[in-house]
Scaffold this motif. Sequence first.
Motif, PDB file in Angstrom:
ATOM      1  N   LEU A  97       0.823  -1.209   0.000  1.00  0.00           N
ATOM      2  CA  LEU A  97       0.000   0.000   0.000  1.00  0.00           C
ATOM      3  C   LEU A  97       0.855   1.257   0.000  1.00  0.00           C
ATOM      4  CD1 LEU A  97      -2.536  -0.854   2.863  1.00  0.00           C
ATOM      5  CD2 LEU A  97      -2.883  -1.152   0.430  1.00  0.00           C
ATOM      6  N   SER A  98       0.293   2.323  -0.563  1.00  0.00           N
ATOM      7  CA  SER A  98       0.891   3.645  -0.466  1.00  0.00           C
ATOM      8  C   SER A  98      -0.240   4.633  -0.203  1.00  0.00           C
ATOM      9  CB  SER A  98       1.614   4.005  -1.759  1.00  0.00           C
ATOM     10  OG  SER A  98       2.224   5.272  -1.612  1.00  0.00           O
ATOM     11  N   PHE A  99       0.115   5.799   0.244  1.00  0.00           N
ATOM     12  CA  PHE A  99      -0.883   6.818   0.538  1.00  0.00           C
ATOM     13  C   PHE A  99      -0.539   8.105  -0.185  1.00  0.00           C
ATOM     14  CE2 PHE A  99      -1.191   3.905   4.013  1.00  0.00           C
ATOM     15  CZ  PHE A  99      -2.542   3.867   4.300  1.00  0.00           C
ATOM     16  N   ASN A 100      -1.592   8.776  -0.654  1.00  0.00           N
ATOM     17  CA  ASN A 100      -1.402  10.150  -1.087  1.00  0.00           C
ATOM     18  C   ASN A 100      -2.094  11.012  -0.038  1.00  0.00           C
ATOM     19  OD1 ASN A 100      -4.150  10.154  -1.693  1.00  0.00           O
ATOM     20  ND2 ASN A 100      -3.844   9.934  -3.890  1.00  0.00           N
ATOM     21  N   ASN A 101      -2.336  12.246  -0.327  1.00  0.00           N
ATOM     22  CA  ASN A 101      -2.923  13.125   0.687  1.00  0.00           C
ATOM     23  C   ASN A 101      -4.363  12.787   1.032  1.00  0.00           C
ATOM     24  OD1 ASN A 101      -0.551  14.537   0.890  1.00  0.00           O
ATOM     25  ND2 ASN A 101      -1.133  16.044  -0.646  1.00  0.00           N
ATOM     26  N   LYS A 102      -5.060  12.078   0.148  1.00  0.00           N
ATOM     27  CA  LYS A 102      -6.486  11.849   0.359  1.00  0.00           C
ATOM     28  C   LYS A 102      -6.834  10.430   0.781  1.00  0.00           C
ATOM     29  CE  LYS A 102      -7.574  15.448  -2.879  1.00  0.00           C
ATOM     30  NZ  LYS A 102      -7.915  15.774  -4.225  1.00  0.00           N
ATOM     31  N   ASN A 103      -6.204   9.434   0.184  1.00  0.00           N
ATOM     32  CA  ASN A 103      -6.537   8.053   0.506  1.00  0.00           C
ATOM     33  C   ASN A 103      -5.388   7.132   0.166  1.00  0.00           C
ATOM     34  OD1 ASN A 103      -6.702   7.960  -2.295  1.00  0.00           O
ATOM     35  ND2 ASN A 103      -8.906   8.219  -2.294  1.00  0.00           N
ATOM     36  N   TYR A 104      -5.651   5.835   0.244  1.00  0.00           N
ATOM     37  CA  TYR A 104      -4.573   4.888  -0.021  1.00  0.00           C
ATOM     38  C   TYR A 104      -4.666   4.321  -1.428  1.00  0.00           C
ATOM     39  CZ  TYR A 104      -7.740   0.896   0.536  1.00  0.00           C
ATOM     40  OH  TYR A 104      -8.746  -0.007   0.382  1.00  0.00           O
ATOM     41  N   ILE A 105      -3.527   3.879  -1.923  1.00  0.00           N
ATOM     42  CA  ILE A 105      -3.425   3.200  -3.212  1.00  0.00           C
ATOM     43  C   ILE A 105      -2.978   1.772  -2.913  1.00  0.00           C
ATOM     44  CG2 ILE A 105      -2.277   3.122  -5.456  1.00  0.00           C
ATOM     45  CD1 ILE A 105      -4.048   5.599  -5.094  1.00  0.00           C
ATOM     46  N   HIS A 106      -3.750   0.820  -3.368  1.00  0.00           N
ATOM     47  CA  HIS A 106      -3.450  -0.585  -3.146  1.00  0.00           C
ATOM     48  C   HIS A 106      -2.741  -1.115  -4.381  1.00  0.00           C
ATOM     49  CE1 HIS A 106      -4.808  -4.913  -3.026  1.00  0.00           C
ATOM     50  NE2 HIS A 106      -4.044  -4.765  -1.972  1.00  0.00           N
ATOM     51  N   PHE A 107      -1.431  -1.394  -4.252  1.00  0.00           N
ATOM     52  CA  PHE A 107      -0.644  -1.863  -5.393  1.00  0.00           C
ATOM     53  C   PHE A 107      -1.001  -3.286  -5.781  1.00  0.00           C
ATOM     54  CE2 PHE A 107       2.476   1.342  -3.972  1.00  0.00           C
ATOM     55  CZ  PHE A 107       2.673   1.987  -5.173  1.00  0.00           C
ATOM     56  N   THR A 108      -0.794  -4.176  -4.844  1.00  0.00           N
ATOM     57  CA  THR A 108      -0.929  -5.585  -5.183  1.00  0.00           C
ATOM     58  C   THR A 108      -1.173  -6.412  -3.937  1.00  0.00           C
ATOM     59  OG1 THR A 108       0.060  -7.359  -6.488  1.00  0.00           O
ATOM     60  CG2 THR A 108       1.535  -6.133  -5.052  1.00  0.00           C
ATOM     61  N   THR A 109      -1.656  -7.626  -4.153  1.00  0.00           N
ATOM     62  CA  THR A 109      -1.930  -8.564  -3.068  1.00  0.00           C
ATOM     63  C   THR A 109      -1.390  -9.930  -3.450  1.00  0.00           C
ATOM     64  OG1 THR A 109      -3.939  -7.399  -2.386  1.00  0.00           O
ATOM     65  CG2 THR A 109      -3.787  -9.716  -1.784  1.00  0.00           C
ATOM     66  N   ILE A 110      -0.796 -10.591  -2.474  1.00  0.00           N
ATOM     67  CA  ILE A 110      -0.396 -11.986  -2.626  1.00  0.00           C
ATOM     68  C   ILE A 110      -1.174 -12.780  -1.584  1.00  0.00           C
ATOM     69  CG2 ILE A 110       1.488 -13.654  -2.573  1.00  0.00           C
ATOM     70  CD1 ILE A 110       3.428 -11.376  -3.109  1.00  0.00           C
ATOM     71  N   LYS A 111      -1.854 -13.835  -2.024  1.00  0.00           N
ATOM     72  CA  LYS A 111      -2.657 -14.664  -1.115  1.00  0.00           C
ATOM     73  C   LYS A 111      -2.246 -16.121  -1.233  1.00  0.00           C
ATOM     74  CE  LYS A 111      -7.119 -13.939  -0.787  1.00  0.00           C
ATOM     75  NZ  LYS A 111      -8.526 -13.748  -1.181  1.00  0.00           N
ATOM     76  N   ASP A 112      -2.460 -16.852  -0.158  1.00  0.00           N
ATOM     77  CA  ASP A 112      -2.133 -18.270  -0.191  1.00  0.00           C
ATOM     78  C   ASP A 112      -3.360 -19.150  -0.425  1.00  0.00           C
ATOM     79  OD1 ASP A 112      -3.398 -18.113   2.258  1.00  0.00           O
ATOM     80  OD2 ASP A 112      -1.762 -19.032   3.398  1.00  0.00           O
ATOM     81  N   ARG A 113      -4.499 -18.530  -0.821  1.00  0.00           N
ATOM     82  CA  ARG A 113      -5.717 -19.295  -1.119  1.00  0.00           C
ATOM     83  C   ARG A 113      -6.720 -18.382  -1.819  1.00  0.00           C
ATOM     84  NH1 ARG A 113      -5.641 -15.973   2.169  1.00  0.00           N
ATOM     85  NH2 ARG A 113      -7.211 -15.266   3.574  1.00  0.00           N
ATOM     86  N   ASN A 114      -7.667 -18.977  -2.519  1.00  0.00           N
ATOM     87  CA  ASN A 114      -8.791 -18.254  -3.141  1.00  0.00           C
ATOM     88  C   ASN A 114      -8.374 -16.976  -3.865  1.00  0.00           C
ATOM     89  OD1 ASN A 114     -10.431 -20.230  -1.915  1.00  0.00           O
ATOM     90  ND2 ASN A 114     -10.695 -18.969  -0.101  1.00  0.00           N
ATOM     91  N   CYS A 115      -7.421 -17.073  -4.757  1.00  0.00           N
ATOM     92  CA  CYS A 115      -6.930 -15.898  -5.473  1.00  0.00           C
ATOM     93  C   CYS A 115      -7.866 -15.536  -6.627  1.00  0.00           C
ATOM     94  CB  CYS A 115      -5.541 -16.182  -6.044  1.00  0.00           C
ATOM     95  SG  CYS A 115      -4.370 -16.711  -4.799  1.00  0.00           S
ATOM     96  N   ASP A 116      -8.061 -14.243  -6.819  1.00  0.00           N
ATOM     97  CA  ASP A 116      -8.802 -13.811  -8.004  1.00  0.00           C
ATOM     98  C   ASP A 116      -7.807 -13.281  -9.042  1.00  0.00           C
ATOM     99  OD1 ASP A 116      -8.243 -11.093  -7.466  1.00  0.00           O
ATOM    100  OD2 ASP A 116     -10.094 -10.834  -6.341  1.00  0.00           O
ATOM    101  N   LYS A 117      -8.315 -12.773 -10.146  1.00  0.00           N
ATOM    102  CA  LYS A 117      -7.457 -12.362 -11.266  1.00  0.00           C
ATOM    103  C   LYS A 117      -6.499 -11.230 -10.926  1.00  0.00           C
ATOM    104  CE  LYS A 117     -10.719 -13.824 -14.786  1.00  0.00           C
ATOM    105  NZ  LYS A 117     -11.598 -13.430 -15.863  1.00  0.00           N
ATOM    106  N   GLN A 118      -6.882 -10.354  -9.992  1.00  0.00           N
ATOM    107  CA  GLN A 118      -6.033  -9.220  -9.647  1.00  0.00           C
ATOM    108  C   GLN A 118      -4.984  -9.567  -8.597  1.00  0.00           C
ATOM    109  OE1 GLN A 118      -9.555  -8.779  -9.566  1.00  0.00           O
ATOM    110  NE2 GLN A 118      -9.471  -8.096 -11.680  1.00  0.00           N
ATOM    111  N   GLU A 119      -5.028 -10.766  -8.054  1.00  0.00           N
ATOM    112  CA  GLU A 119      -4.126 -11.140  -6.975  1.00  0.00           C
ATOM    113  C   GLU A 119      -3.074 -12.142  -7.447  1.00  0.00           C
ATOM    114  OE1 GLU A 119      -7.448 -10.742  -3.456  1.00  0.00           O
ATOM    115  OE2 GLU A 119      -7.242 -12.639  -4.524  1.00  0.00           O
ATOM    116  N   ILE A 120      -1.955 -12.110  -6.775  1.00  0.00           N
ATOM    117  CA  ILE A 120      -0.897 -13.078  -7.025  1.00  0.00           C
ATOM    118  C   ILE A 120      -1.147 -14.248  -6.077  1.00  0.00           C
ATOM    119  CG2 ILE A 120       1.585 -13.490  -6.929  1.00  0.00           C
ATOM    120  CD1 ILE A 120       1.850 -10.365  -7.279  1.00  0.00           C
ATOM    121  N   CYS A 121      -1.096 -15.447  -6.603  1.00  0.00           N
ATOM    122  CA  CYS A 121      -1.384 -16.625  -5.787  1.00  0.00           C
ATOM    123  C   CYS A 121      -0.079 -17.242  -5.280  1.00  0.00           C
ATOM    124  CB  CYS A 121      -2.176 -17.640  -6.605  1.00  0.00           C
ATOM    125  SG  CYS A 121      -3.054 -18.792  -5.551  1.00  0.00           S
ATOM    126  N   TYR A 122       0.044 -17.301  -3.960  1.00  0.00           N
ATOM    127  CA  TYR A 122       1.200 -17.910  -3.325  1.00  0.00           C
ATOM    128  C   TYR A 122       0.911 -19.407  -3.196  1.00  0.00           C
ATOM    129  CZ  TYR A 122       5.083 -18.580  -0.105  1.00  0.00           C
ATOM    130  OH  TYR A 122       6.254 -18.981   0.475  1.00  0.00           O
TER     131      TYR A 122
END
Length: 170
Positions: free
Chosen positions: A131-156
């Motif tokens: 995650l990163s933040f600008n002055n207003k809200n957060y920006i979610h770069f990426t996610t790595i999960k070890d189960r139930n991954c969707d298309k936007q996530e990296i599956c561990y």
Amino acid sequence: YYIDKAYQGEKIKPYLKGDIFEKIYEIKLNQYIDKFREYQKSLVGDIKVEQEFYLDEHLEISDENNYFIKGIIDRIDENEEITIIDYKSKKIDKLDNKKIKETQELKDVQLGLYLYWVKKNYNKPATAHLLSFNNKNYIHFTTIKDRNCDKQEICYDKEYEKTLKNIIFT
């Protein structure tokens, strides 16, 4: 300063020296810190910030006296599952596609390494977020999960872990 200490779960030790009013303030402040930690834990479970970890030359859990890799995880939330959060200080207004691609292609192994350590250290499902933040809200770069991954996530999975280990040893 005291808020930072409270967030890290520390009591306010006798930082305050002097007369009886400072001692009373210290006691009251510690009571508020305890209540805040109880409330925080009821919402998201146990939170660890700046969690150090060590892995030996075989990538097994180690300590500060015998390590091959040492790291610090910005935040770990422990509940029924583990959530790892790595904060980036770069303030951006939109997704950094280069960083996402580097993480997906294992050119940036930081999140994967964090997840590897957490999987070794806890017996719970785990997810890692960048995650990163600008002055207003957060920006979610990426996610790595070890189960139930969707298309936007990296599956561990086993293949991801095997590739991660090969990169580290190379």
